[in-house]
Design a protein around this motif. Structure first.
Motif, PDB file in Angstrom:
ATOM      1  N   LEU A 159      63.820   4.214  11.572  1.00  0.00           N
ATOM      2  CA  LEU A 159      63.634   3.445  10.337  1.00  0.00           C
ATOM      3  C   LEU A 159      64.504   2.197  10.283  1.00  0.00           C
ATOM      4  CD1 LEU A 159      63.573   6.428   7.795  1.00  0.00           C
ATOM      5  CD2 LEU A 159      61.646   5.363   8.992  1.00  0.00           C
ATOM      6  N   ASP A 204      56.640  15.129   3.335  1.00  0.00           N
ATOM      7  CA  ASP A 204      55.477  14.348   2.921  1.00  0.00           C
ATOM      8  C   ASP A 204      55.291  14.324   1.413  1.00  0.00           C
ATOM      9  OD1 ASP A 204      55.087  14.123   5.602  1.00  0.00           O
ATOM     10  OD2 ASP A 204      53.231  15.269   5.687  1.00  0.00           O
ATOM     11  N   TRP A 212      56.903   9.238   7.308  1.00  0.00           N
ATOM     12  CA  TRP A 212      57.271   8.623   8.591  1.00  0.00           C
ATOM     13  C   TRP A 212      58.022   9.633   9.463  1.00  0.00           C
ATOM     14  CZ3 TRP A 212      54.968   4.459   6.657  1.00  0.00           C
ATOM     15  CH2 TRP A 212      54.746   3.354   7.490  1.00  0.00           C
ATOM     16  N   PHE A 219      52.538  11.453  14.630  1.00  0.00           N
ATOM     17  CA  PHE A 219      52.491   9.995  14.670  1.00  0.00           C
ATOM     18  C   PHE A 219      53.120   9.435  15.945  1.00  0.00           C
ATOM     19  CE2 PHE A 219      52.473   9.993   9.746  1.00  0.00           C
ATOM     20  CZ  PHE A 219      51.116  10.269   9.756  1.00  0.00           C
ATOM     21  N   PHE A 271      50.863   1.570   3.174  1.00  0.00           N
ATOM     22  CA  PHE A 271      51.526   2.829   3.505  1.00  0.00           C
ATOM     23  C   PHE A 271      50.671   4.049   3.191  1.00  0.00           C
ATOM     24  CE2 PHE A 271      56.371   1.915   3.762  1.00  0.00           C
ATOM     25  CZ  PHE A 271      56.119   0.806   4.553  1.00  0.00           C
ATOM     26  N   ALA A 296      49.593   6.694   5.751  1.00  0.00           N
ATOM     27  CA  ALA A 296      50.492   7.744   6.234  1.00  0.00           C
ATOM     28  C   ALA A 296      50.294   9.063   5.495  1.00  0.00           C
ATOM     29  CB  ALA A 296      51.946   7.300   6.097  1.00  0.00           C
ATOM     30  N   GLN A 318      57.851  -1.557  12.591  1.00  0.00           N
ATOM     31  CA  GLN A 318      57.019  -0.994  11.535  1.00  0.00           C
ATOM     32  C   GLN A 318      55.521  -1.259  11.722  1.00  0.00           C
ATOM     33  OE1 GLN A 318      55.183  -2.494   8.979  1.00  0.00           O
ATOM     34  NE2 GLN A 318      54.808  -0.692   7.719  1.00  0.00           N
ATOM     35  N   GLN A 369      54.208   1.111  14.332  1.00  0.00           N
ATOM     36  CA  GLN A 369      54.207   2.498  13.875  1.00  0.00           C
ATOM     37  C   GLN A 369      53.041   2.761  12.928  1.00  0.00           C
ATOM     38  OE1 GLN A 369      58.136   3.105  12.239  1.00  0.00           O
ATOM     39  NE2 GLN A 369      59.144   2.850  14.219  1.00  0.00           N
ATOM     40  N   GLN A 370      52.777   1.829  12.035  1.00  0.00           N
ATOM     41  CA  GLN A 370      51.661   2.002  11.105  1.00  0.00           C
ATOM     42  C   GLN A 370      50.322   1.903  11.828  1.00  0.00           C
ATOM     43  OE1 GLN A 370      52.066   0.037   7.262  1.00  0.00           O
ATOM     44  NE2 GLN A 370      49.866  -0.332   7.215  1.00  0.00           N
ATOM     45  N   MET A 378      49.427   5.220  13.310  1.00  0.00           N
ATOM     46  CA  MET A 378      48.894   6.149  12.314  1.00  0.00           C
ATOM     47  C   MET A 378      47.394   5.939  12.123  1.00  0.00           C
ATOM     48  SD  MET A 378      51.832   5.882   9.404  1.00  0.00           S
ATOM     49  CE  MET A 378      53.573   6.022   9.805  1.00  0.00           C
TER      50      MET A 378
END
Length: 548
Positions: A96, A150, A159, A164, A412, A415, A445, A448-449, A452
């Motif tokens: 993060l 979550d 996250w 993921f 977001f 996620a 970021q 990472q998204q 997903m």
């Protein structure tokens, strides 16, 4: 000669003074003995972080689980909790790091909060390691930990889920059967079984039996990963709910600069998206690109309220008329009162103008709204930058845009399992992710998204269309393969024929059922291990003649 009361008190003080350093030495010695284990836990946390984008070395996720399983095996719950916390803190701080754009304090506090869940899991791993079939309970506890993270606090923060890190691995197809939780379960099971192989080979008694056990666990670890290859993944569109495909254009207008102040002057982001739309239509008129049937603009592509700003309304309407097809426009509009704003995707018709809309259901705490605003604003002045709280929507993002019935999710929200599941289960034939990652443009970021979104394609058997202000915009096929994508920090357009699908995967039909079931099995295993351990302890005390 008997001691006086004064001398007795002095003796007690001296004794206590002598005991305190001794107690401190014992604590220090305990910490020193645990230092190598803590260091190994930190290394495992780094390994897990590297399994996520942008490094994306997915096998490290399996090895990290194996390492943590070995470090907590046979330990007390307290030792397991500390090991899990060190592992989780290092993992979250690395994963993060992009949150430091908002502030180092936010980055540190969120990392500590998320690590607390992994500390609880570490305690559970230590407890269940004492009962038979512990690798299975270990995998269930990983799912339980993610299930909790979550959802709480403040709606949760998903996250860092094992799934993921495995959006392009042999485990990924399992998402079509049980969603992200089943992928996490399989990864954790494979890692725990590898740990069991190591423990079996280290056993000196019953060498033949230990070898057989190690071989069985090794086969199980490999099978947990390879079983995904037996799952067929769809790619073609279907016609039950309409046309089998649609030509979709995605506009990435870019922003003036990255960071918290990405918007620049008012109307600048909107004008960028108008210019990119004009550029696309010039390509279409020149015969260099197919004519789109609908156009997708990203979240916040209109940086001012088009309903109350005639200049913005006119710019969007002119762009829609130029395309001649419906557009999906991301905009911030006024909320139900002066203290709130709505983050919406608006269907904009080239003739009728704005129509149906979807309002983001899950605003981000401290980014899009300030919890406990009246209290926190007194102490954290930086929160004043969030001038108005985002008001959450209460409806699923099912929108008809031209020939395509889309399931819209914003940023977001991709996620969160439930939001994406509803967008498909209630009729979305293609998943659209409108996002604005400009704040985190030069960090991990966006990658990472993006990962997903690849998992969501396989999980729901749907193409995923991502529209981002400054990247990454992309079109992902229902089997998770990337059809087209843009680079970060550029103005770009995509014009792709996208399959539209109607059927539901097994994961769609089961919903959150597998996650709840696996979580309760893991928690039940902890309860059973505690109960059996207590019973054994009681029997031993009775044999020794000491009351329990």
């Amino acid at each position: 000669m008997p001691l006086t009361l004064e001398s007795e008190d002095r003796s007690k003080d001296l004794a206590e003074a002598g005991a305190r350093p001794s107690r401190l030495r014992r604590i220090g010695a305990r910490l020193w003995r645990g230092a190598p284990r803590s260091a190994l836990a930190a290394l495992c946390g780094i390994a897990l972080a590297l399994s996520f984008p942008s490094a994306g070395i997915w096998p490290l996720s399996v090895l990290a689980v194996a390492g943590l399983s070995l470090l907590t095996y046979g330990r007390t719950a307290r030792q397991g909790a500390w090991t899990g916390f060190v592992f989780g803190l290092v993992f979250m701080l690395w994963l993060l790091l992009w949150i430091d754009v908002i502030g180092y304090d936010a980055w540190a506090l969120l990392s500590v909060a998320e690590a607390a869940f992994l500390a609880l899991m570490g305690a559970g791993l230590a407890v269940v390691s004492r009962v038979r079939f512990w690798p299975l309970w270990t995998a269930c506890l990983w799912v339980a930990q993610e299930w909790a993270r979550d959802r709480v606090p403040l709606g949760g923060f998903p996250w860092g889920r094992l799934a993921f890190a495995n959006t392009s691995s042999p485990f990924t197809p399992l998402a079509a059967l049980g969603g992200a939780p089943l992928v996490s379960f399989a990864v954790a099971l494979s890692g725990a079984l590898l740990a069991a192989v190591v423990l079996a080979l280290r056993t000196r008694e019953g060498r033949a039996r230990s070898t057989r056990l190690a071989a069985a666990c090794g086969v199980g670890a490999v099978a947990a990963g390879l079983v995904g290859y037996a799952i067929p993944l769809p790619t073609a569109g279907t016609t039950a709910g309409g046309p089998a495909s649609a030509q979709i254009a995605v506009i990435q207008g870019n922003v003036p600069h990255a960071g918290m102040d990405f918007l620049g002057r008012p109307m600048q982001v909107l004008q960028n998206h108008v210019q990119a739309t004009v550029a696309l239509m010039a390509e279409v008129e020149a015969g260099k690109a197919p004519r789109p049937q609908l156009v997708i603009w990203p979240e916040n592509s209109s940086d001012v309220n088009p309903y109350t700003t005639p200049e913005a309304y006119g710019a969007i309407q002119a762009a829609a008329q130029l395309t001649g097809v419906p557009m999906l426009v991301g905009a911030l509009v006024d909320g139900p009162d002066a203290q709130h704003v709505l983050n919406e995707g608006i269907v904009w018709d080239p003739v009728k103008g704005p129509g149906a809309h979807y309002t983001k259901q899950h605003p981000v705490p401290f980014g899009e709204y300030v919890p406990f605003r009246s209290i926190l604003m007194k102490y954290i002045t930086r929160l004043q930058r969030v001038a108005r709280d985002f008001y959450p929507g209460d409806k699923t993002g099912i929108l008809q845009v031209g020939p395509a019935r889309i399931g819209d999710v914003i940023c977001f929200e991709v996620a969160y399992d439930g939001i994406v599941h509803d967008a498909v289960a209630k009729g979305g034939r293609v998943i659209v992710v409108q996002t604005n990652n400009a704040t985190y443009e030069h960090t991990d970021q966006p990658d990472q998204q993006f990962a997903m979104s690849r998992l969501r394609a396989i999980e729901h058997g749907r193409a995923v269309v991502i529209a981002a202000t400054s990247g990454i915009s992309a079109v992902i096929a229902p089997d998770g393969s990337v059809v087209a994508r843009t680079r970060l920090a550029t103005q770009a357009e995509l014009d792709v024929k996208v399959p539209l699908r109607d059927g539901l995967t097994l994961a769609d039909r089961l919903g959150a059922g597998p996650e709840w079931a696996l979580s309760f099995v893991g928690l039940g295993a902890v309860a059973f291990a505690v109960w059996t351990g207590s019973a054994v302890w009681t029997r031993r005390r009775k044999r020794a003649g000491t009351p329990a």
